[in-house]
Design a protein around this motif. Sequence first.
Motif, mmCIF file in Angstrom:
data_model
loop_
_atom_site.group_PDB
_atom_site.id
_atom_site.type_symbol
_atom_site.label_atom_id
_atom_site.label_comp_id
_atom_site.label_asym_id
_atom_site.label_seq_id
_atom_site.Cartn_x
_atom_site.Cartn_y
_atom_site.Cartn_z
ATOM 1 N N ILE A 93 0.848 -1.188 0.000
ATOM 2 C CA ILE A 93 0.000 0.000 0.000
ATOM 3 C C ILE A 93 0.882 1.235 0.000
ATOM 4 O O ILE A 93 1.793 1.353 0.815
ATOM 5 C CB ILE A 93 -0.937 0.013 1.229
ATOM 6 C CG1 ILE A 93 -1.818 -1.233 1.231
ATOM 7 C CG2 ILE A 93 -1.774 1.284 1.258
ATOM 8 C CD1 ILE A 93 -2.645 -1.403 2.488
ATOM 9 N N GLU A 94 0.585 2.149 -0.923
ATOM 10 C CA GLU A 94 1.334 3.398 -1.018
ATOM 11 C C GLU A 94 0.442 4.539 -0.568
ATOM 12 O O GLU A 94 -0.445 4.960 -1.302
ATOM 13 C CB GLU A 94 1.784 3.630 -2.460
ATOM 14 C CG GLU A 94 2.675 2.523 -2.997
ATOM 15 C CD GLU A 94 2.868 2.620 -4.500
ATOM 16 O OE1 GLU A 94 2.901 3.739 -5.043
ATOM 17 O OE2 GLU A 94 2.974 1.559 -5.132
ATOM 18 N N GLY A 95 0.659 5.007 0.642
ATOM 19 C CA GLY A 95 -0.099 6.140 1.153
ATOM 20 C C GLY A 95 -0.936 5.784 2.358
ATOM 21 O O GLY A 95 -1.163 4.617 2.662
ATOM 22 N N PRO A 96 -1.408 6.839 3.058
ATOM 23 C CA PRO A 96 -2.220 6.628 4.259
ATOM 24 C C PRO A 96 -3.675 6.316 3.908
ATOM 25 O O PRO A 96 -4.168 6.713 2.852
ATOM 26 C CB PRO A 96 -2.127 7.983 4.974
ATOM 27 C CG PRO A 96 -1.969 8.974 3.862
ATOM 28 C CD PRO A 96 -1.150 8.263 2.801
ATOM 29 N N LEU A 97 -4.332 5.612 4.805
ATOM 30 C CA LEU A 97 -5.757 5.336 4.657
ATOM 31 C C LEU A 97 -6.511 6.366 5.498
ATOM 32 O O LEU A 97 -6.442 6.344 6.726
ATOM 33 C CB LEU A 97 -6.087 3.928 5.131
ATOM 34 C CG LEU A 97 -5.458 2.785 4.347
ATOM 35 C CD1 LEU A 97 -5.759 1.442 5.010
ATOM 36 C CD2 LEU A 97 -5.935 2.782 2.906
ATOM 37 N N ALA A 98 -7.186 7.282 4.818
ATOM 38 C CA ALA A 98 -7.966 8.320 5.485
ATOM 39 C C ALA A 98 -9.092 8.721 4.540
ATOM 40 O O ALA A 98 -8.929 8.643 3.313
ATOM 41 C CB ALA A 98 -7.090 9.526 5.803
ATOM 42 N N GLY B 163 -11.201 10.335 1.917
ATOM 43 C CA GLY B 163 -10.814 11.232 0.837
ATOM 44 C C GLY B 163 -9.492 10.897 0.174
ATOM 45 O O GLY B 163 -9.189 11.395 -0.905
ATOM 46 N N SER B 164 -8.695 10.043 0.804
ATOM 47 C CA SER B 164 -7.393 9.699 0.218
ATOM 48 C C SER B 164 -7.554 8.628 -0.861
ATOM 49 O O SER B 164 -8.472 7.823 -0.824
ATOM 50 C CB SER B 164 -6.414 9.217 1.295
ATOM 51 O OG SER B 164 -6.797 7.958 1.808
ATOM 52 N N GLU B 165 -6.659 8.668 -1.833
ATOM 53 C CA GLU B 165 -6.571 7.614 -2.845
ATOM 54 C C GLU B 165 -5.196 7.000 -2.712
ATOM 55 O O GLU B 165 -4.199 7.709 -2.655
ATOM 56 C CB GLU B 165 -6.768 8.174 -4.254
ATOM 57 C CG GLU B 165 -8.205 8.526 -4.521
ATOM 58 C CD GLU B 165 -8.538 8.582 -6.007
ATOM 59 O OE1 GLU B 165 -8.016 7.762 -6.785
ATOM 60 O OE2 GLU B 165 -9.325 9.461 -6.362
ATOM 61 N N VAL B 166 -5.151 5.685 -2.627
ATOM 62 C CA VAL B 166 -3.883 4.986 -2.466
ATOM 63 C C VAL B 166 -3.721 3.953 -3.574
ATOM 64 O O VAL B 166 -4.695 3.393 -4.066
ATOM 65 C CB VAL B 166 -3.771 4.296 -1.084
ATOM 66 C CG1 VAL B 166 -3.816 5.310 0.034
ATOM 67 C CG2 VAL B 166 -4.838 3.241 -0.878
#
Length: 153
Positions: free
Chosen positions: A39-44, A46-49
């Motif tokens: 997984i690339e990026g945070p899970l929040a 509005g976020s897209e990972v």
Amino acid sequence: MDQPLDRIDRMIELAAPPDRVWKALTTPAELAVWFRVAIEGPLAPGSEVWMTVSGPKHGGKRFRVKVVEMEPPRRFVWEWHPGAVDPDVDYSREPRTRVTFSLEPTAGGTRLTLSETGFTDVSLARRAKVFSDNSQGWTEVLTWFRSYVEKTH
């Protein structure tokens, strides 16, 4: 009433409390283990990972997940383009399906319900295949999830 190929519903009982199940669902490091992705990026919200498959089927394939809702420890929702595994196809113009994980406390732990909806918006050329693939896939993935969350509880 939904069309026959519009939604997938699965439910499992887990011998782990909702807080533990929530953490396994929404912590990138834990989600990566049981969902067999990087997984690339945070899970929040509005976020897209980007997620990259690490398992044998579709290994190395990348896909995007948009986090829509996180209501700890009860509801986690994302949207994605189902079956988006061909790097030569631009899926960005296609509608996404919505995956909802709902958690309910039970006497023995947690009832996890998964629903994926919106398949009637997927192009007719791809709909039956992605519905079938995801219908079978979620059954397998929830087996991985149960094994992971109950062993690490």
